[in-house]
Design a protein around this motif. Structure first.
Motif, short mmCIF file in Angstrom:
data_model
loop_
_atom_site.label_atom_id
_atom_site.label_comp_id
_atom_site.label_asym_id
_atom_site.label_seq_id
_atom_site.Cartn_x
_atom_site.Cartn_y
_atom_site.Cartn_z
N SER A 15 -2.91 12.16 27.77
CA SER A 15 -3.38 11.01 28.53
C SER A 15 -2.72 9.70 28.11
CB SER A 15 -4.90 10.87 28.37
OG SER A 15 -5.57 12.02 28.83
N PHE A 16 -2.25 9.62 26.83
CA PHE A 16 -1.79 8.33 26.32
C PHE A 16 -0.40 8.37 25.68
CE2 PHE A 16 -6.44 8.31 26.21
CZ PHE A 16 -6.70 7.20 27.00
N GLY A 17 0.21 9.53 25.55
CA GLY A 17 1.56 9.60 25.02
C GLY A 17 1.61 9.60 23.51
N HIS A 18 2.78 9.14 22.96
CA HIS A 18 3.05 9.20 21.53
C HIS A 18 2.64 7.90 20.83
CE1 HIS A 18 5.54 12.88 21.72
NE2 HIS A 18 5.93 12.42 22.90
N TYR A 19 2.11 8.07 19.60
CA TYR A 19 1.81 6.92 18.74
C TYR A 19 2.10 7.29 17.29
CZ TYR A 19 -0.32 4.26 22.51
OH TYR A 19 -0.52 3.56 23.67
N LEU A 20 2.51 6.30 16.51
CA LEU A 20 2.86 6.52 15.11
C LEU A 20 2.13 5.50 14.23
CD1 LEU A 20 4.76 8.21 13.23
CD2 LEU A 20 6.39 6.31 13.40
N CYS A 21 1.54 5.97 13.14
CA CYS A 21 0.88 5.11 12.16
C CYS A 21 1.56 5.28 10.81
CB CYS A 21 -0.60 5.46 12.04
SG CYS A 21 -1.59 5.16 13.52
N ALA A 22 1.78 4.17 10.12
CA ALA A 22 2.39 4.19 8.80
C ALA A 22 1.49 3.47 7.82
CB ALA A 22 3.77 3.52 8.84
N SER A 23 1.58 3.85 6.54
CA SER A 23 0.72 3.20 5.54
C SER A 23 1.29 3.40 4.16
CB SER A 23 -0.70 3.77 5.61
OG SER A 23 -0.68 5.17 5.42
N ALA A 24 0.84 2.54 3.24
CA ALA A 24 1.27 2.62 1.84
C ALA A 24 0.15 2.07 0.97
CB ALA A 24 2.56 1.83 1.62
N ASP A 25 -0.08 2.69 -0.18
CA ASP A 25 -1.07 2.27 -1.16
C ASP A 25 -0.42 2.24 -2.53
OD1 ASP A 25 -2.94 2.53 0.92
OD2 ASP A 25 -3.35 4.61 0.37
N ALA A 26 -0.92 1.38 -3.41
CA ALA A 26 -0.47 1.36 -4.79
C ALA A 26 -1.65 0.99 -5.67
CB ALA A 26 0.68 0.38 -4.99
N ALA A 27 -1.65 1.52 -6.90
CA ALA A 27 -2.71 1.22 -7.85
C ALA A 27 -2.12 1.11 -9.25
CB ALA A 27 -3.79 2.31 -7.82
N TYR A 28 -2.69 0.20 -10.03
CA TYR A 28 -2.24 0.04 -11.42
C TYR A 28 -3.46 -0.11 -12.31
CZ TYR A 28 -0.02 -1.68 -15.63
OH TYR A 28 0.41 -1.83 -16.93
N SER A 29 -3.54 0.73 -13.37
CA SER A 29 -4.65 0.68 -14.31
C SER A 29 -4.26 -0.15 -15.52
CB SER A 29 -5.04 2.09 -14.74
OG SER A 29 -5.55 2.83 -13.66
N PHE A 30 -4.88 -1.31 -15.68
CA PHE A 30 -4.63 -2.15 -16.86
C PHE A 30 -5.22 -1.51 -18.11
CE2 PHE A 30 -4.82 -4.91 -13.14
CZ PHE A 30 -3.62 -5.60 -13.25
N THR A 31 -6.41 -0.92 -17.96
CA THR A 31 -7.07 -0.17 -19.02
C THR A 31 -7.69 1.06 -18.39
OG1 THR A 31 -9.23 -1.25 -18.77
CG2 THR A 31 -7.61 -2.36 -20.18
N LYS A 32 -8.40 1.83 -19.20
CA LYS A 32 -9.09 3.00 -18.65
C LYS A 32 -10.20 2.61 -17.69
CE LYS A 32 -8.14 5.87 -22.68
NZ LYS A 32 -8.72 6.60 -23.83
N ALA A 33 -10.66 1.36 -17.79
CA ALA A 33 -11.78 0.92 -16.96
C ALA A 33 -11.37 0.01 -15.81
CB ALA A 33 -12.82 0.21 -17.82
N LEU A 34 -10.25 -0.68 -15.95
CA LEU A 34 -9.88 -1.72 -14.99
C LEU A 34 -8.65 -1.31 -14.19
CD1 LEU A 34 -10.47 -4.59 -13.95
CD2 LEU A 34 -8.90 -5.44 -15.73
N GLU A 35 -8.75 -1.40 -12.87
CA GLU A 35 -7.67 -0.98 -11.98
C GLU A 35 -7.55 -1.95 -10.81
OE1 GLU A 35 -6.58 3.30 -10.40
OE2 GLU A 35 -8.11 2.40 -9.12
N ALA A 36 -6.33 -2.24 -10.41
CA ALA A 36 -6.05 -3.07 -9.24
C ALA A 36 -5.38 -2.21 -8.19
CB ALA A 36 -5.17 -4.24 -9.61
N THR A 37 -5.70 -2.46 -6.92
CA THR A 37 -5.13 -1.69 -5.82
C THR A 37 -4.63 -2.63 -4.73
OG1 THR A 37 -7.25 -1.48 -4.67
CG2 THR A 37 -6.69 0.24 -6.24
N ILE A 38 -3.65 -2.16 -4.00
CA ILE A 38 -3.12 -2.88 -2.84
C ILE A 38 -2.75 -1.85 -1.79
CG2 ILE A 38 -0.77 -2.91 -3.82
CD1 ILE A 38 -0.36 -5.59 -2.36
N SER A 39 -2.99 -2.15 -0.52
CA SER A 39 -2.70 -1.17 0.52
C SER A 39 -2.39 -1.87 1.83
CB SER A 39 -3.88 -0.22 0.72
OG SER A 39 -5.01 -0.91 1.21
N ALA A 40 -1.61 -1.19 2.66
CA ALA A 40 -1.32 -1.61 4.02
C ALA A 40 -1.38 -0.36 4.89
CB ALA A 40 0.05 -2.26 4.11
#
Length: 681
Positions: A435-460
Motif C-alpha cells: 500500500s505504501f512502497g519502500h521505506y528505510l530507517c537508520a539509527s546509531a547508539d553509543a554508550a560510555y561507562s565512566f565507572t561501574k555505576a555511571l554511564e552516558a548514552t547518546i543515540s539517533a
C-alpha cells in the motif's frame, strides 16, 4: 550434590538486572548458575552488563568477592527476546512481578500510569478501554508486544491493549522509551511495551477473589506445571462491574495458556493461546450527544516460536495470528428510526519473523526479518466488496460490506561493537508495503561507562508508522478518513545518563523528535468535518527522570522502596493554521511518586501520587466554550498482609475522590475501594 565450585569452572555474577536474561544473552555460551538473586525492579542494561565479549571484565572485576552458594545446575539458552538486550544503550524500564503485586493497581493500564514518559488516558476504568501514549506520541504510535510478538491492532490503537492476560499472568513489563524501528520493526514509533508471561519454573497454583464498589468483582485462577523439559501455564479470570455512573458497566473474561518445551540440544519451543471477551457501556466514549453507546469486542490469538543456540550463534523463529472483533452500537437500546445499523469490524493479523545474532571479534551482529499481513472486514472501513460476508453470531441480513488487505515485509541489520567501557551500535531497517512502497530507517547508539555505576548514552534513531484503517477509511457524521495518507516518519536524537547502584538508581534523558507527515484529524473551521491529514511537521522536545531508592535489607526498617518519575514535553507544530483534534493535546508535565513500606507482622503498605498538567483545550459540552485542561492530582493506596500462602489486601484508587477526566468531558470515577484475597500454593 553440594560442593564448592572452583573459580575456573564458574562465572559468578553479583549484579543482576532480571532473573533469566540480560547478561546471559550476551555471553555466547551456556551458563551454569551458582546464585540467582533479584535486586532490581526497574532497570536499564548498562554497557558493562552487555559487553560480555571481554570475558575478564566480569570475572576479574569481582575475583576477590567470588563466593558461590551451590544450587542445582540450570541451563540457560542465550536467546534475544527482551527489549533491554536488543536495545542496550536505550532507556528500558522493567516492572517486576513483586512490584506489580505490591502496587495499588489491578489492571495493566493502571500499572503503566506510574512509568515516566507514559500518558495513559482511559475512556473506561479498570482496563475497559485505554489509550497509551509514550513521550508525546499518540495512541497509534506505540507498539505492543506479548512475549516479544507484535500484536498491535491495525484498525486503531484503541484496541492495542485488548489482550487476554491480566496482572496475575504477567511476570514483568518492559517499556522502551523512544523509537525501536531498527530492531523491532515498523510501528515502534514513539515507544514499545513488551508484556512477559509464564516464566515461572516451578509447580504452583494460585487463586484470587476480589470485590469492591459499584458492584465490582474480580476472580481468577492460574497454575504452572513444570514437568522436566515441559512447562505449562494456564489462566482464567473474569472482571465485572455495574459501573460508576449510568452505562459504564463492563464484563471482561480472559483465557490464556502457554506451553514451553526446553532442551539444551533441541532448543526451546513456546506456544501461547488466548481469548478475551469484553462488553461495556460506552457512555459518551465517542460523542457526548449519544450517551447510550455500547461496545463488544473479542480477541483470539495464537503464537508459536522456536529458539536455538549453537555456540555463539542464536536463532529465534516465530509465527503468530491475532483476530479482533468489534461491534459498536451508537444506541444500546431504543434506537431512533434513522439509525439502521451498528458498526462491525474484524481484523486478522498473521505473520512470521526470524531473528538471529552471533558474536565475532567485531562484536555482536543481529539480523532479522518479518512478513506480516493485516486484513480487515467491516461495514465502515475499507473498499467495497463484490460479495458481502455475513457477520458471525449476528442476525441474518448483517454483512461486512467492505474489506482491505495490506502486506508488509521488513528486515533489519545491527552491529554492536564493544571496547572496554565503550560500546557503539548502528543499524538499518527496511520495510515494504503493497500500500505504501519502500521505506528505510537508520539509527546509531553509543554508550560510555565512566565507572561501574555511571554511564552516558547518546543515540539517533529514525522511525516509521503506517496509517491505521481508521485513519484511512473512517466515515462518520463528524469525521472523514483519507485514503491518500502517507506513513508517519520521525528522527529522534537523545542524550542520557544512568547511575546504577544496588540502593540508588537514577537515569535521565533529554530528547528531540523531528516528526514528518504526522497524522491528525484537522479542519479549517468549525463548520467543516474533521479529516485525517498529514501535518507538515511536528517536533517534540522532552526530558525524563527516574530515581529509585531501595535500602539494603540490613538497614531497612520501614521503607522498602521509593520511586520518583518526572516527564516534561514541549511540542512545536507546523500545520498550516488548521484546527487540530489531538496533536497538541499532550501531557506537558507529569510527576509520579511511589513508596512501598514493609510493616510488622507481615503487613505492607504502598501509595502513589500522580500529578499531571495537560496542554491544549477542549469544548465544554455544557457551556460549549473552549476550556483549558485543569491540572490533575490523584492518590492511590494499598494495605496488604501476607503469611505463607495467603495474601489479603484492601486498596483505594483516587483516594480523595478527585473529579477529573482523561478525555474531554468524559468523567472518570471518584474513590473506588476494592478488597481481596490471593492464595498461592
Amino acid at each position: 550434590m553440594k560442593q564448592r565450585l572452583s573459580k575456573k569452572s564458574v562465572i559468578c555474577f553479583h549484579r543482576w538486572t532480571r532473573k533469566s536474561y540480560a547478561v546471559f544473552n550476551s555471553l555466547g555460551k551456556q551458563v551454569k548458575i551458582g546464585v540467582l538473586a533479584f535486586g532490581l525492579s526497574i532497570v536499564t542494561l548498562s554497557t558493562q552488563a552487555v559487553s560480555a565479549q571481554d570475558k575478564t571484565t566480569h570475572s576479574e572485576a569481582r575475583e576477590s568477592e567470588d563466593e558461590a552458594v551451590p544450587i542445582d545446575d540450570v541451563t540457560i539458552l542465550a536467546v534475544e527476546k527482551t527489549l533491554a538486550t536488543v536495545n542496550p544503550a536505550r532507556v528500558v524500564t522493567v516492572i517486576s512481578r513483586k512490584e506489580i503485586s505490591q502496587l495499588p493497581v489491578q489492571d495493566l493500564p493502571q500499572l503503566l500510569e506510574y512509568v515516566a514518559g507514559v500518558d495513559l488516558r482511559q475512556r473506561g476504568a479498570n482496563g475497559v478501554q485505554a489509550d497509551i501514549s509514550i513521550r508525546g506520541g499518540n495512541f497509534d504510535q506505540s507498539l505492543i508486544l506479548l512475549n516479544g510478538i507484535n500484536l498491535t491492532d491495525p484498525q486503531t490503537g484503541h484496541y492495542n491493549l485488548d489482550l487476554p492476560v491480566d496482572l496475575e499472568s504477567i511476570d514483568r513489563v518492559e517499556l522502551l522509551q523512544g523509537p525501536g524501528s531498527r530492531t523491532i520493526g515498523p510501528h515502534a514509533f514513539a515507544g514499545t511495551i513488551n508484556i512477559v508471561t509464564g516464566t515461572a519454573a516451578q509447580n504452583q497454583v494460585q487463586a484470587r477473589a476480589e470485590a469492591g464498589c459499584y458492584g465490582y468483582y474480580n476472580w481468577g485462577a492460574n497454575g504452572t506445571a513444570a514437568l522436566k523439559k515441559w512447562t505449562l501455564f494456564a489462566n482464567i479470570s473474569q472482571k465485572k462491574s455495574d459501573g460508576y455512573v449510568d452505562n459504564t458497566d463492563f464484563d471482561i473474561i480472559n483465557l490464556f495458556a502457554q506451553v514451553r518445551y526446553a532442551d539444551s540440544t533441541l532448543g526451546q519451543w513456546n506456544l501461547q493461546l488466548g481469548r478475551q471477551q469484553k462488553g461495556y457501556g460506552a457512555n459518551g466514549f465517542y460523542s457526548l450527544t449519544y450517551p447510550n453507546q455500547y461496545e463488544k469486542t473479542s480477541t483470539n490469538l495464537a503464537t508459536l516460536d522456536y529458539a536455538k543456540s549453537i555456540g555463539k550463534f542464536h536463532l529465534l523463529v516465530a509465527a503468530y495470528y491475532r483476530q479482533h472483533y468489534d461491534k459498536f452500537e451508537l444506541f444500546r437500546s431504543r434506537p431512533p428510526a434513522w439509525y439502521t445499523s451498528h458498526n462491525y469490524h474484524r481484523t486478522d493479523v498473521a505473520g512470521t519473523q526470524l531473528r538471529a545474532h552471533f558474536f565475532s571479534p567485531l562484536g555482536k551482529t543481529m539480523l532479522g526479518g518479518e512478513i506480516r499481513g493485516e486484513h480487515i472486514y467491516s461495514n465502515v472501513l475499507g473498499d467495497p466488496v463484490s460479495r458481502p460476508k455475513p457477520v458471525k453470531n449476528e442476525p441474518d441480513g448483517i454483512f461486512y460490506t467492505k474489506e482491505k488487505q495490506r502486506n508488509i515485509a521488513s528486515w533489519f541489520a545491527q552491529q554492536v561493537y564493544y571496547h572496554h567501557s565503550f560500546s557503539i551500535a548502528g543499524g538499518l531497517q527496511g520495510s515494504y508495503s503493497n500500500s505504501f512502497g519502500h521505506y528505510l530507517c537508520a539509527s546509531a547508539d553509543a554508550a560510555y561507562s565512566f565507572t561501574k555505576a555511571l554511564e552516558a548514552t547518546i543515540s539517533a534513531n529514525s522511525s516509521l508508522r503506517l496509517p491505521t484503517y481508521t485513519d484511512l477509511y473512517y466515515q462518520g457524521a463528524t469525521n472523514t478518513g483519507n485514503p491518500d495518507l502517507k506513513p508517519e516518519q520521525a528522527a529522534t536524537y537523545e542524550l542520557g545518563l544512568k547511575y546504577m547502584q544496588p540502593e540508588l538508581k537514577m537515569q535521565t534523558s533529554v530528547f528531540y523528535r523531528v516528526g514528518k507527515n504526522i497524522i491528525d484529524w484537522v479542519r479549517s473551521n468549525s463548520t467543516e468535518l474533521w479529516q485525517s491529514k498529514n501535518h507538515i511537521s511536528l517536533n517534540t522536545l522532552g526530558a525524563t527522570f527516574t530515581g529509585t531508592y531501595s535500602p539494603k535489607n540490613s538497614v531497612k526498617r520501614f521503607l522498602s522502596s521509593a520511586k520518583l518519575d518526572y516527564t516534561c514535553l514541549q511540542m512545536y507544530l507546523d500545520g498550516n493554521n488548521m484546527e487540530t483534534s489531538r496533536t497538541l493535546d499532550y501531557l506537558k508535565h507529569k510527576i509520579a511518586l511511589t513508596c512501598i513500606y514493609d510493616l510488622a507482622y507481615g503487613f505492607g503498605f504502598s501509595w502513589s501520587l500522580i500529578h499531571e498538567r495537560r496542554n491544549g483545550q477542549y469544548v465544554d459540552f455544557t457551556s460549549q466554550l473552549s476550556t483549558n485542561f485543569s491540572p490533575v492530582t490523584l492518590v492511590d493506596a494499598k494495605l496488604f498482609w501476607s503469611y505463607k500462602y495467603v495474601l489479603l489486601y484492601v486498596e483505594t484508587s483516587n483516594l480523595f475522590s478527585y473529579s477529573y477526566f482523561d478525555y474531554a468531558n468524559l468523567q472518570q470515577p471518584g474513590r473506588w475501594t476494592k478488597s481481596g484475597i490471593r492464595i498461592k500454593i
